[in-house]
Design a protein around this motif. Structure first.
Motif, PDB file in Angstrom:
ATOM      1  N   UNK A  71       0.799  -1.232   0.000  1.00 54.32           N
ATOM      2  CA  UNK A  71       0.000   0.000   0.000  1.00 54.32           C
ATOM      3  C   UNK A  71       0.833   1.286   0.000  1.00 54.32           C
ATOM      4  N   UNK A  72       2.059   1.199   0.480  1.00 49.50           N
ATOM      5  CA  UNK A  72       2.885   2.407   0.590  1.00 49.50           C
ATOM      6  C   UNK A  72       3.658   2.715  -0.690  1.00 49.50           C
ATOM      7  N   UNK A  73       3.482   1.923  -1.726  1.00 53.00           N
ATOM      8  CA  UNK A  73       4.204   2.133  -2.989  1.00 53.00           C
ATOM      9  C   UNK A  73       3.826   3.478  -3.592  1.00 53.00           C
ATOM     10  N   UNK A  74       4.815   4.248  -3.986  1.00 53.43           N
ATOM     11  CA  UNK A  74       4.587   5.550  -4.597  1.00 53.43           C
ATOM     12  C   UNK A  74       4.164   5.371  -6.060  1.00 53.43           C
ATOM     13  N   UNK A  75       3.220   6.193  -6.481  1.00 50.18           N
ATOM     14  CA  UNK A  75       2.725   6.167  -7.857  1.00 50.18           C
ATOM     15  C   UNK A  75       3.109   7.473  -8.528  1.00 50.18           C
ATOM     16  N   UNK A  76       3.535   7.380  -9.780  1.00 55.74           N
ATOM     17  CA  UNK A  76       3.952   8.552 -10.536  1.00 55.74           C
ATOM     18  C   UNK A  76       3.176   8.616 -11.841  1.00 55.74           C
ATOM     19  N   UNK A  77       3.086   9.793 -12.456  1.00 56.81           N
ATOM     20  CA  UNK A  77       2.430   9.878 -13.764  1.00 56.81           C
ATOM     21  C   UNK A  77       3.090   8.936 -14.770  1.00 56.81           C
ATOM     22  N   UNK A  78       2.297   8.370 -15.632  1.00 55.84           N
ATOM     23  CA  UNK A  78       2.657   7.404 -16.673  1.00 55.84           C
ATOM     24  C   UNK A  78       2.829   5.980 -16.137  1.00 55.84           C
ATOM     25  N   UNK A  79       2.585   5.727 -14.850  1.00 55.71           N
ATOM     26  CA  UNK A  79       2.579   4.361 -14.329  1.00 55.71           C
ATOM     27  C   UNK A  79       1.315   3.650 -14.808  1.00 55.71           C
ATOM     28  N   UNK A  80       1.418   2.341 -15.005  1.00 58.61           N
ATOM     29  CA  UNK A  80       0.242   1.547 -15.351  1.00 58.61           C
ATOM     30  C   UNK A  80      -0.162   0.726 -14.139  1.00 58.61           C
ATOM     31  N   UNK A  81      -1.447   0.730 -13.841  1.00 53.58           N
ATOM     32  CA  UNK A  81      -1.982   0.028 -12.676  1.00 53.58           C
ATOM     33  C   UNK A  81      -2.948  -1.039 -13.173  1.00 53.58           C
ATOM     34  N   UNK A  82      -2.786  -2.258 -12.664  1.00 54.38           N
ATOM     35  CA  UNK A  82      -3.737  -3.338 -12.919  1.00 54.38           C
ATOM     36  C   UNK A  82      -4.440  -3.612 -11.607  1.00 54.38           C
ATOM     37  N   UNK A  83      -5.757  -3.600 -11.645  1.00 59.14           N
ATOM     38  CA  UNK A  83      -6.557  -3.645 -10.431  1.00 59.14           C
ATOM     39  C   UNK A  83      -7.662  -4.664 -10.607  1.00 59.14           C
ATOM     40  N   UNK A  84      -7.809  -5.585  -9.666  1.00 58.11           N
ATOM     41  CA  UNK A  84      -8.899  -6.565  -9.719  1.00 58.11           C
ATOM     42  C   UNK A  84      -9.919  -6.204  -8.655  1.00 58.11           C
ATOM     43  N   UNK A  85     -11.129  -5.860  -9.117  1.00 54.27           N
ATOM     44  CA  UNK A  85     -12.196  -5.469  -8.196  1.00 54.27           C
ATOM     45  C   UNK A  85     -13.521  -5.951  -8.764  1.00 54.27           C
ATOM     46  N   UNK A  86     -14.313  -6.621  -7.948  1.00 52.26           N
ATOM     47  CA  UNK A  86     -15.618  -7.141  -8.355  1.00 52.26           C
ATOM     48  C   UNK A  86     -15.519  -8.019  -9.599  1.00 52.26           C
ATOM     49  N   UNK A  87     -14.525  -8.889  -9.629  1.00 51.43           N
ATOM     50  CA  UNK A  87     -14.279  -9.836 -10.713  1.00 51.43           C
ATOM     51  C   UNK A  87     -14.034  -9.159 -12.059  1.00 51.43           C
ATOM     52  N   UNK A  88     -13.546  -7.935 -12.034  1.00 46.87           N
ATOM     53  CA  UNK A  88     -13.181  -7.222 -13.250  1.00 46.87           C
ATOM     54  C   UNK A  88     -11.716  -6.801 -13.118  1.00 46.87           C
ATOM     55  N   UNK A  89     -10.928  -7.029 -14.158  1.00 46.93           N
ATOM     56  CA  UNK A  89      -9.522  -6.620 -14.167  1.00 46.93           C
ATOM     57  C   UNK A  89      -9.411  -5.271 -14.860  1.00 46.93           C
ATOM     58  N   UNK A  90      -9.274  -4.219 -14.078  1.00 42.74           N
ATOM     59  CA  UNK A  90      -9.139  -2.870 -14.619  1.00 42.74           C
ATOM     60  C   UNK A  90      -7.683  -2.619 -14.994  1.00 42.74           C
ATOM     61  N   UNK A  91      -7.473  -1.863 -16.052  1.00 45.15           N
ATOM     62  CA  UNK A  91      -6.131  -1.424 -16.456  1.00 45.15           C
ATOM     63  C   UNK A  91      -6.175   0.095 -16.562  1.00 45.15           C
ATOM     64  N   UNK A  98     -13.918  -7.452 -20.447  1.00 40.31           N
ATOM     65  CA  UNK A  98     -13.983  -7.609 -18.992  1.00 40.31           C
ATOM     66  C   UNK A  98     -15.376  -7.280 -18.474  1.00 40.31           C
ATOM     67  N   UNK A  99     -15.977  -6.222 -19.008  1.00 43.03           N
ATOM     68  CA  UNK A  99     -17.306  -5.822 -18.559  1.00 43.03           C
ATOM     69  C   UNK A  99     -18.378  -6.768 -19.097  1.00 43.03           C
ATOM     70  N   UNK A 100     -18.159  -7.320 -20.287  1.00 44.69           N
ATOM     71  CA  UNK A 100     -19.108  -8.277 -20.846  1.00 44.69           C
ATOM     72  C   UNK A 100     -19.135  -9.547 -20.009  1.00 44.69           C
ATOM     73  N   UNK A 101     -17.979  -9.966 -19.511  1.00 42.80           N
ATOM     74  CA  UNK A 101     -17.922 -11.152 -18.661  1.00 42.80           C
ATOM     75  C   UNK A 101     -18.689 -10.916 -17.370  1.00 42.80           C
ATOM     76  N   UNK A 102     -18.642  -9.708 -16.851  1.00 50.99           N
ATOM     77  CA  UNK A 102     -19.377  -9.389 -15.628  1.00 50.99           C
ATOM     78  C   UNK A 102     -20.883  -9.446 -15.874  1.00 50.99           C
ATOM     79  N   UNK A 103     -21.333  -9.018 -17.057  1.00 49.67           N
ATOM     80  CA  UNK A 103     -22.751  -9.102 -17.396  1.00 49.67           C
ATOM     81  C   UNK A 103     -23.211 -10.558 -17.439  1.00 49.67           C
ATOM     82  N   UNK A 104     -22.379 -11.440 -17.988  1.00 50.29           N
ATOM     83  CA  UNK A 104     -22.732 -12.856 -18.035  1.00 50.29           C
ATOM     84  C   UNK A 104     -22.845 -13.439 -16.635  1.00 50.29           C
ATOM     85  N   UNK A 105     -22.000 -13.000 -15.725  1.00 51.59           N
ATOM     86  CA  UNK A 105     -22.085 -13.466 -14.340  1.00 51.59           C
ATOM     87  C   UNK A 105     -23.403 -13.057 -13.700  1.00 51.59           C
TER      88      UNK A 105
END
Length: 126
Positions: free
Chosen positions: A37-57, A85-92
């Motif tokens: 959680x303490x990792x510093x984030x800078x502009x132009x970083x790419x974040x991959x986030x898994x929330x509610x069975x969706x993989x956000x980029x 990713x969002x279509x898969x959530x609709x199927x769920x």
């Protein structure tokens, strides 16, 4: 800015402690590596986030000074999440419609018979 604070500021999590828990569970990656959680984030970083069975980029455009309104979130990040990713959530959602509601108790005889009839119909077609 810390990754947990960034995700809270850009409204991916309702509280900062929820963002911290997600980091500790390994649901968040920055530039391909799992982060604390303490990792510093800078502009132009790419974040991959898994929330509610969706993989956000996400791509970080700028760092917000504090929590921003929902309309201003796009200034600080670019969402690169594929549509699939969002279509898969609709199927769920559709698959969960059949199941019994939580707290309705054990299945009745009628429920059991309906299930047996359903399985019998499917095996006859094969």
């Amino acid at each position: 800015m810390r990754i947990d604070k960034f995700l809270w500021c850009t409204r991916y999590y309702k509280t900062r402690s929820n963002a911290t828990k997600a980091c500790k569970k390994g649901h968040i990656k920055v530039n391909g590596s799992t982060v604390k959680p303490s990792r510093e984030v800078y502009p132009s970083d790419t974040i991959e986030l898994r929330k509610d069975q969706v993989n956000y980029k996400l791509t970080v455009n700028d760092l917000p000074p504090n929590r921003v309104g929902a309309k201003l979130v796009d200034i600080y990040r670019t969402d690169n999440t594929p549509k699939s990713e969002f279509e898969a959530q609709e199927l769920l959602k559709y698959s969960k419609d059949y199941y019994r509601k939580k707290g309705t108790g054990r299945p009745t005889k009628k429920d059991r018979r309906d299930l047996e009839d359903f399985y019998d119909e499917n095996t006859e077609e094969d």
